[in-house]
Design a protein around this motif. Structure first.
Motif, PDB file in Angstrom:
ATOM      1  N   GLY A  32      20.499  -6.719  13.688  1.00  0.00           N
ATOM      2  CA  GLY A  32      19.584  -6.595  14.807  1.00  0.00           C
ATOM      3  C   GLY A  32      18.423  -5.648  14.630  1.00  0.00           C
ATOM      4  N   TYR A  33      18.253  -5.101  13.443  1.00  0.00           N
ATOM      5  CA  TYR A  33      17.124  -4.208  13.193  1.00  0.00           C
ATOM      6  C   TYR A  33      15.846  -5.008  12.924  1.00  0.00           C
ATOM      7  CZ  TYR A  33      20.154  -0.101  12.592  1.00  0.00           C
ATOM      8  OH  TYR A  33      21.034   0.938  12.784  1.00  0.00           O
ATOM      9  N   THR A  34      14.720  -4.401  13.262  1.00  0.00           N
ATOM     10  CA  THR A  34      13.418  -4.852  12.783  1.00  0.00           C
ATOM     11  C   THR A  34      13.072  -3.991  11.580  1.00  0.00           C
ATOM     12  OG1 THR A  34      12.673  -5.561  14.970  1.00  0.00           O
ATOM     13  CG2 THR A  34      10.959  -5.077  13.338  1.00  0.00           C
ATOM     14  N   VAL A  35      12.613  -4.622  10.490  1.00  0.00           N
ATOM     15  CA  VAL A  35      12.433  -3.909   9.234  1.00  0.00           C
ATOM     16  C   VAL A  35      10.981  -3.952   8.772  1.00  0.00           C
ATOM     17  CG1 VAL A  35      13.111  -3.771   6.807  1.00  0.00           C
ATOM     18  CG2 VAL A  35      14.807  -4.431   8.529  1.00  0.00           C
ATOM     19  N   HIS A  36      10.449  -2.781   8.455  1.00  0.00           N
ATOM     20  CA  HIS A  36       9.184  -2.658   7.744  1.00  0.00           C
ATOM     21  C   HIS A  36       9.531  -2.439   6.272  1.00  0.00           C
ATOM     22  CE1 HIS A  36       6.566  -1.186  11.397  1.00  0.00           C
ATOM     23  NE2 HIS A  36       7.164  -2.342  11.611  1.00  0.00           N
ATOM     24  N   GLY A  37       9.223  -3.393   5.418  1.00  0.00           N
ATOM     25  CA  GLY A  37       9.534  -3.267   4.002  1.00  0.00           C
ATOM     26  C   GLY A  37       8.298  -2.951   3.195  1.00  0.00           C
ATOM     27  N   THR A  38       8.370  -1.936   2.346  1.00  0.00           N
ATOM     28  CA  THR A  38       7.228  -1.630   1.490  1.00  0.00           C
ATOM     29  C   THR A  38       7.412  -2.308   0.136  1.00  0.00           C
ATOM     30  OG1 THR A  38       7.977   0.360   0.290  1.00  0.00           O
ATOM     31  CG2 THR A  38       7.209   0.663   2.563  1.00  0.00           C
ATOM     32  N   ALA A  56      14.349 -12.971   9.095  1.00  0.00           N
ATOM     33  CA  ALA A  56      13.174 -12.365   8.468  1.00  0.00           C
ATOM     34  C   ALA A  56      11.874 -12.799   9.138  1.00  0.00           C
ATOM     35  CB  ALA A  56      13.136 -12.706   6.984  1.00  0.00           C
ATOM     36  N   GLU A  57      11.806 -14.039   9.528  1.00  0.00           N
ATOM     37  CA  GLU A  57      10.560 -14.543  10.117  1.00  0.00           C
ATOM     38  C   GLU A  57      10.169 -13.755  11.359  1.00  0.00           C
ATOM     39  OE1 GLU A  57       8.537 -18.750  11.655  1.00  0.00           O
ATOM     40  OE2 GLU A  57      10.566 -18.739  10.790  1.00  0.00           O
ATOM     41  N   GLU A  58      11.166 -13.375  12.156  1.00  0.00           N
ATOM     42  CA  GLU A  58      10.879 -12.650  13.387  1.00  0.00           C
ATOM     43  C   GLU A  58      10.865 -11.136  13.199  1.00  0.00           C
ATOM     44  OE1 GLU A  58      13.634 -14.515  13.004  1.00  0.00           O
ATOM     45  OE2 GLU A  58      13.133 -16.416  13.967  1.00  0.00           O
ATOM     46  N   ASN A  59      11.727 -10.628  12.317  1.00  0.00           N
ATOM     47  CA  ASN A  59      11.991  -9.194  12.319  1.00  0.00           C
ATOM     48  C   ASN A  59      11.691  -8.453  11.007  1.00  0.00           C
ATOM     49  OD1 ASN A  59      12.889  -9.333  14.994  1.00  0.00           O
ATOM     50  ND2 ASN A  59      14.976  -9.848  14.345  1.00  0.00           N
ATOM     51  N   LEU A  60      11.041  -9.125  10.060  1.00  0.00           N
ATOM     52  CA  LEU A  60      10.681  -8.449   8.813  1.00  0.00           C
ATOM     53  C   LEU A  60       9.175  -8.496   8.612  1.00  0.00           C
ATOM     54  CD1 LEU A  60      11.341  -7.123   6.051  1.00  0.00           C
ATOM     55  CD2 LEU A  60      11.572  -9.436   5.127  1.00  0.00           C
ATOM     56  N   LYS A  61       8.599  -7.332   8.372  1.00  0.00           N
ATOM     57  CA  LYS A  61       7.179  -7.254   8.059  1.00  0.00           C
ATOM     58  C   LYS A  61       7.032  -6.498   6.747  1.00  0.00           C
ATOM     59  CE  LYS A  61       2.639  -5.857   9.797  1.00  0.00           C
ATOM     60  NZ  LYS A  61       1.886  -5.237  10.920  1.00  0.00           N
ATOM     61  N   LEU A  62       6.360  -7.124   5.787  1.00  0.00           N
ATOM     62  CA  LEU A  62       6.142  -6.489   4.491  1.00  0.00           C
ATOM     63  C   LEU A  62       4.780  -5.803   4.456  1.00  0.00           C
ATOM     64  CD1 LEU A  62       7.536  -9.194   2.029  1.00  0.00           C
ATOM     65  CD2 LEU A  62       8.707  -7.226   3.021  1.00  0.00           C
ATOM     66  N   PHE A  63       4.772  -4.577   3.944  1.00  0.00           N
ATOM     67  CA  PHE A  63       3.557  -3.780   3.847  1.00  0.00           C
ATOM     68  C   PHE A  63       3.208  -3.562   2.377  1.00  0.00           C
ATOM     69  CE2 PHE A  63       5.088  -2.940   8.036  1.00  0.00           C
ATOM     70  CZ  PHE A  63       3.998  -2.544   8.801  1.00  0.00           C
ATOM     71  N   LYS A  64       1.932  -3.676   2.060  1.00  0.00           N
ATOM     72  CA  LYS A  64       1.464  -3.392   0.713  1.00  0.00           C
ATOM     73  C   LYS A  64       1.337  -1.886   0.571  1.00  0.00           C
ATOM     74  CE  LYS A  64      -2.166  -4.426  -2.645  1.00  0.00           C
ATOM     75  NZ  LYS A  64      -3.426  -5.159  -2.908  1.00  0.00           N
ATOM     76  N   VAL A  65       2.198  -1.303  -0.255  1.00  0.00           N
ATOM     77  CA  VAL A  65       2.261   0.152  -0.350  1.00  0.00           C
ATOM     78  C   VAL A  65       2.397   0.586  -1.806  1.00  0.00           C
ATOM     79  CG1 VAL A  65       3.659   2.192   0.196  1.00  0.00           C
ATOM     80  CG2 VAL A  65       3.271   0.443   1.949  1.00  0.00           C
ATOM     81  N   ASP A  66       1.610   1.589  -2.173  1.00  0.00           N
ATOM     82  CA  ASP A  66       1.789   2.316  -3.421  1.00  0.00           C
ATOM     83  C   ASP A  66       2.338   3.681  -3.022  1.00  0.00           C
ATOM     84  OD1 ASP A  66       1.673   3.796  -5.727  1.00  0.00           O
ATOM     85  OD2 ASP A  66      -0.429   3.372  -6.163  1.00  0.00           O
ATOM     86  N   LEU A  67       3.574   3.971  -3.374  1.00  0.00           N
ATOM     87  CA  LEU A  67       4.209   5.197  -2.909  1.00  0.00           C
ATOM     88  C   LEU A  67       3.569   6.461  -3.480  1.00  0.00           C
ATOM     89  CD1 LEU A  67       7.969   4.153  -2.945  1.00  0.00           C
ATOM     90  CD2 LEU A  67       6.422   4.294  -0.990  1.00  0.00           C
ATOM     91  N   LEU A  68       2.715   6.315  -4.471  1.00  0.00           N
ATOM     92  CA  LEU A  68       1.962   7.463  -4.976  1.00  0.00           C
ATOM     93  C   LEU A  68       0.686   7.696  -4.174  1.00  0.00           C
ATOM     94  CD1 LEU A  68       2.397   6.977  -8.837  1.00  0.00           C
ATOM     95  CD2 LEU A  68       3.695   8.465  -7.292  1.00  0.00           C
ATOM     96  N   ASP A  69       0.399   6.782  -3.256  1.00  0.00           N
ATOM     97  CA  ASP A  69      -0.772   6.880  -2.383  1.00  0.00           C
ATOM     98  C   ASP A  69      -0.277   7.153  -0.964  1.00  0.00           C
ATOM     99  OD1 ASP A  69      -3.066   6.639  -0.912  1.00  0.00           O
ATOM    100  OD2 ASP A  69      -3.338   4.494  -1.278  1.00  0.00           O
ATOM    101  N   TYR A  70      -0.381   8.399  -0.538  1.00  0.00           N
ATOM    102  CA  TYR A  70       0.167   8.803   0.755  1.00  0.00           C
ATOM    103  C   TYR A  70      -0.363   7.949   1.903  1.00  0.00           C
ATOM    104  CZ  TYR A  70       0.837  11.475   5.028  1.00  0.00           C
ATOM    105  OH  TYR A  70       1.153  11.826   6.313  1.00  0.00           O
TER     106      TYR A  70
END
Length: 325
Positions: A32-38, A56-70
């Motif tokens: 039941g969680y909504t997930v922001h995935g990097t 996933a279609e309803e509750n997963l959002k993928l973010f473009k992230v470089d973890l070295l870029d704050y």
């Protein structure tokens, strides 16, 4: 602390397309969680498996992230009440510049994530995925007969001396995370899994899976008869969720996550009994390091783990289905 709310809660998972993180995202979505995935690139086909997960279609959002870029991390964490920092460079073999590629990268990415959590207004808990590599790499380990628990830390200078750079990176990153949390009042919990096997959801082959694959493809080779502390990737995901939801509130809480202890030779014999027609190493060194480590603290929260044979069978069948074996 009271158990964390789950239904409708939004959490962030770093490195969402990886081996452990993919199973964690799957478990979170099913609970039941909504997930922001990097991820580095949401459009990359290697992350396609995430979009096919249930809910996933309803509750997963993928973010473009470089973890070295704050700055790129901030958007993914905004609106989240919890953060699972799973992403970390994993190279069990040799790398050209390990101090930079492993150690500095692990530490900087971790501190960037924690800084973003501190600045965010909603984050109640941060769960950092460390490793037994941060617990037991010290001279006494190679003497055998030792007992390791959550109070133990790997010796950083010893890691450098024996070129265990991954172990150093996990130790440095976890220590820095704990210190940051203490200074800034973050509710941080760390989980230290052993060697993680199990079926993979992602298309790529992760480094820990290669350890098992080697045992089924190397014929007549000499292999170290070392002790392995194993845990199933699905049980790691379960441990992360249990700790996130149930662990008491205290800065720097730490949990070891280990299912089984087995020597290489015994594991190969187990595999041979199940898959008698595969290739296996027939020679083993005399090395045996019979140390003990316990997951009792984690089990007191209600964590259980599956049988080793189930993990091995599901792993190997998964590799065969994917044409890796």
């Amino acid at each position: 602390m009271k158990e964390m709310e789950s239904k409708g809660t939004t959490v962030c998972v770093t490195g969402a397309g990886g081996f452990i993180a993919s199973w964690l995202v799957k478990l979170l979505l099913s609970n039941g969680y909504t997930v922001h995935g990097t991820v580095r690139n949401p459009k990359d086909l290697k992350n396609a498996h995430l979009k096919n997960l249930e809910n996933a279609e309803e509750n997963l959002k993928l973010f473009k992230v470089d973890l070295l870029d704050y700055e790129s991390i901030v958007a993914a964490i905004n609106g989240c009440s919890g953060v699972f920092h799973v992403a970390s460079p994993v190279h069990l073999g040799n790398v050209p510049n390990p101090e930079v590629e492993l150690v500095e990268t692990a530490v900087k990415s971790t501190l960037n994530v924690l800084k973003a959590c501190k600045e965010a207004t909603n984050v109640k808990r941060v769960l950092f995925v460390s490793s037994l590599a941060a617990v037991c790499v010290k001279p006494s380990f190679f003497e055998g007969g030792q007992f390791f628990d959550e109070t133990c830390w790997s010796d950083k200078e010893f890691c450098r001396t024996i070129n265990k750079w991954y172990c150093l990176s996990k130790t440095e990153a976890e220590m820095e995370a704990v210190e940051f949390a203490k200074r800034n009042g973050l509710d941080l919990v760390t989980v230290c899994p052993g060697l993680v096997f199990g079926p993979k959801l992602q298309s790529s082959i992760n480094d820990t899976s290669l350890v098992l694959i080697k045992f089924l493809k190397v014929e007549n080779g000499i292999t170290d008869n070392a002790m392995h502390w194993l845990v199933d990737v699905r049980d790691v995901a379960k441990a992360l969720l249990i700790v996130y939801e149930k662990a008491g509130s205290s800065e720097g809480l730490r949990y070891i996550c280990k299912g089984h202890a087995i020597f290489t030779k015994d594991m190969v014999e187990m595999l041979k009994n199940i898959y008698p027609h595969d290739k296996y190493p027939h020679k083993f060194s005399d090395e045996k390091n019979g140390n003990e480590i316990s997951s009792e603290k984690l089990q007191k929260l209600g964590w259980t783990f599956r049988a080793l044979e189930e993990t091995l069978v599901d792993s190997v069948n998964n590799y065969k289905e994917d044409g890796i074996l």
